[in-house]
Structure formats: C-alpha cells, structure tokens
Design an enzyme around this catalytic site. Structure first.
Site, PDB file in Angstrom:
ATOM      1  N   SER A  36       0.800  -1.226   0.000  1.00  0.00           N
ATOM      2  CA  SER A  36       0.000   0.000   0.000  1.00  0.00           C
ATOM      3  C   SER A  36       0.832   1.276   0.000  1.00  0.00           C
ATOM      4  O   SER A  36       0.326   2.334  -0.358  1.00  0.00           O
ATOM      5  CB  SER A  36      -0.924   0.012   1.211  1.00  0.00           C
ATOM      6  N   ASP A 323      -3.401   7.929   7.957  1.00  0.00           N
ATOM      7  CA  ASP A 323      -4.345   7.071   8.678  1.00  0.00           C
ATOM      8  C   ASP A 323      -3.546   6.197   9.642  1.00  0.00           C
ATOM      9  O   ASP A 323      -2.369   6.473   9.894  1.00  0.00           O
ATOM     10  CB  ASP A 323      -5.200   6.247   7.698  1.00  0.00           C
ATOM     11  N   HIS A 326      -0.558   4.649   7.243  1.00  0.00           N
ATOM     12  CA  HIS A 326       0.129   5.263   6.090  1.00  0.00           C
ATOM     13  C   HIS A 326       0.541   6.709   6.290  1.00  0.00           C
ATOM     14  O   HIS A 326      -0.161   7.456   6.948  1.00  0.00           O
ATOM     15  CB  HIS A 326      -0.778   5.147   4.857  1.00  0.00           C
TER      16      HIS A 326
END
Ligand SMILES: *[C@@H]1O[C@H](CO)[C@@H](O)[C@H](O)[C@H]1NC(C)=O
Ligand SMILES: *[C@@H]1O[C@H](CO)[C@@H](O)[C@H](O)[C@H]1NC(C)=O
Length: 358
Positions: A36, A323, A326
């Site tokens: 991610s 978040d 990340h």
C-alpha cells in the site's frame, strides 16, 4: 554589456545541455512493485479486495479531491519518485488499469503493480484477495513479453536494463507475524522473508531488470495502529526490532546479489532511519503530530480506518500519518526526496538519482 550577456547565455546554455544529458541518462521507465505504500489504485480494480482506499477522505488533497485508491490524502512516494526520476506528473498507472483499457505502448514508460496488503510471502494478505508479489512479477512478465514482441528482443532487453525497478514491501509480512501470533523463531522468519526477496529479485533479473531501487521497512511499531497496542502510546518496540533486523539482512542479500548477478545495481533506502529521524526531530520538518493519525477514530485516531465518517485533521502537512498505517502526502514527498538525493545514512550504496543515471 554585450559581452557579459554573451557569457551569461553560454553559461545558461551549458547548464541546459548538462540538464538534458542528465535527463537522457536517467531511467527511461519506472516499474513499481510492493504494498500500500506504493499502490496507486490496484486494489480499486479488484472487486473482492478487502483492503482499499477508493473512498473519501482518502484523496482529499489529490487534484479534484479524488479518491484514487491511494492510501493517502494525496500523492504517495511512488508518485513523487516517478516525478523526480522521469519528470512525470505522477506514478505510472496500475497494471490493472492498462489491462482494462487495453495494453498499449505507454506501458513501456512504466507500470505500477503495487497492491495494498501484499507482502514478500504469498500467504501475506492472501485472505484479503490482493495481488501478491509473485503475481505482480507474473504481470510484469506479460509486459516484458509484449515489449519484446513489439520492439524486438535486443531493444527490449536494453530498455529493461535501464529501467528503474522500485520495490517497497515487507511491513505486512511482519504485521502478519504478530497478528497470526506465529511461534516460529524471529530470526528464522526474517530469513524466510529474505529468501522470498531473493527469489523475487532473481525472477525480475531473469526478465531483464538490472536497476533495483529497494525501500526497506520503516519503524512499523511507531504507526498509530501499533502505538495503541502499547498502553503508554509509545512505539511497539518489538516490531521495530524486526524492522531493523530485516534491514541488515536485506542489506547483506543485496550485496551478495550484486556480486553474483552481472550488471545488477541497487540502491537500498533505509526507511527505518529516515522515519526515526523525523520522529526524533519533528520540528525540523515542521511536523506537529507524529503519533496521531490525521484521519480515523478513537485513541490516536487509530482505532478505525479512514472512512467518510472518520475524524479529519485540517493541517494535514503537519501530520506524519494520514491514517493508522500510512504516511501523509507531505511525509511521502519527504521520503521520496530523501531516497532520490539523500546521503549514505539514508540510502546506500548510491541514491535513486545515481542509480537512475548509472
Ligand atoms: C511502550 O512505549 C514505551 C515508551 O513510551 C517503551 O519504553 C516500551 O518499551 C514500549 N512497550 C512495548 C511493549 O513496546
Ligand atoms: C518550516 O516552516 C518554516 C516557516 O514557515 C519554513 O521557513 C521552513 O522552510 C519549513 N521547513 C521545511 C523543512 O519545510
């Protein structure tokens, strides 16, 4: 006066020529692999993927506030690196978008295969229906075959050998170790990750890749999601120990491979040092929040993911974390800039700019 101007023009001209020659030498394409931290929308094309970011508040600072599937308020490190290396606006688009709109020659300037929640091991993220590293490499193989078919083998191999292969992966394998409460010895587990990394690099090398820009694991124990596992809100130290051990083993692996594989070149980004440096000196980078997530809910905004009804901070450039897992767009830009032109303490034996140019 004329004379001075003349000299000035010559200097400008030399400057431009130097810049052009640097641009010509740099990588003709960037191929991105990993999780991610580098995903620019792959998981949004997977109807059953359970880890995704194709909804607000993700993308709030992206052009038109578009949630693109990036796990960020805006662009991520893959975008900033591509911009620095190739002068493009952002990362090459996801392979699955090429697949949907038709494979075309734009792919030869780069493709992004990264998929959120993937890891070095095929089992990491398997139940989340994402694209594993092995599968990402099989997709790259399709791109390589097409390149060889369209341009001929020699041209294709030359192109691939100059392209930059950027890989950011490994954190999810370590999260997995703790989530699944594995009992295998940590050293044995890290060894298995390094063995997997070796086989991925070998596979990419056999397809023609030569320049590897590798990004190791940040101090994942300092993510808001892991801080809340520590009653003091401090970092979850054992995961950071894993991250450091992973980095040294990866460093040794890359040294070994660069001796073994002819023409293989690499730059290893030390995300651990880069991130700890920010956590230890937040004011140097104008961060005011390095523990709390900008978007989320609960303690440290880390008990829930970033969804449309989550709390959202307004001063997003002052947050290290977007978040619970990340980095923000600003933190990602800092990271990419350091990978690109940072010193040996952060990226070695060369930085990404030197790797692209060599
Ligand atoms: C929790 O954080 C403190 C610092 O606030 C640290 O000293 C301690 O080792 C951490 N505990 C764990 C289990 O990581
Ligand atoms: C931090 O903010 C100050 C004042 O706005 C600015 O001069 C400085 O360049 C900023 N530092 C960084 C690293 O962005």
């Amino acid at each position: 006066m004329m004379k001075t101007n003349g000299h000035f023009c010559i200097f400008v001209l030399i400057g431009i020529i130097l810049q052009i020659s640097v641009a010509i030498k740099a990588a003709p394409a960037v191929f991105v692999f990993g999780d991610s931290t580098a995903d620019v929308g792959t998981n949004s094309f997977l109807p059953t993927a359970k880890i995704r970011a194709d909804f607000p508040h993700n993308g709030i600072d992206f052009p038109y506030s578009k949630p693109t599937g990036r796990f960020s308020n805006g662009f991520n490190s893959a975008d900033f690196l591509s911009k620095l290396i190739m002068g493009s606006k952002r990362s090459p688009q996801p392979y699955l978008l090429f697949l949907k709109s038709g494979l075309n020659s734009k792919m030869f300037r780069g493709v992004n295969f990264a998929s959120g929640a993937s890891g070095l091991l095929d089992v990491t993220g398997k139940e989340l229906n994402i694209i594993s590293m092995s599968e990402q490499i099989r997709q790259f193989e399709t791109v390589c075959s097409l390149l060889k078919y369209l341009k001929g083998k020699d041209v294709a191999m030359k192109h691939l050998s100059k392209s930059l292969i950027a890989i950011s992966v490994g954190s999810n394998d370590i999260f997995g170790y703790f989530e699944k409460q594995m009992t295998v010895d940590p050293a044995v587990y890290i060894n298995s990750l390094i063995t997997a990394y070796e086989s991925h690099i070998n596979a990419l090398y056999n397809l023609g890749a030569r320049k590897f820009g590798i990004i190791s694991i940040p101090p994942i124990g300092c993510c808001p999601s892991q801080r809340i596992l520590n009653s003091t809100g401090g970092c979850f130290e054992i995961e950071n120990t894993f991250a450091r051990a992973f980095h040294s083993s990866l460093d040794a692996l890359l040294k070994k491979l660069s001796f073994k594989l002819p023409d293989m070149k690499y730059a290893l980004g030390n995300s651990y040092e880069m991130t700890i440096n920010v956590i230890d000196h937040p004011q140097l980078f104008n961060f005011t929040s390095i523990e709390t997530a900008c978007c989320g809910k609960g303690w440290l905004n880390a008990e829930k993911t970033c969804t449309p009804d989550a709390n959202l901070c307004s001063n997003r450039d002052e947050y290290l974390f977007w978040d619970l897992y990340h980095p923000t767009q600003y933190a990602s830009e800092l990271a990419a800039t350091t990978l690109y032109n940072g010193g040996k303490q952060f990226v070695a034996p060369v930085n990404f700019a030197q790797l692209a140019a060599c």
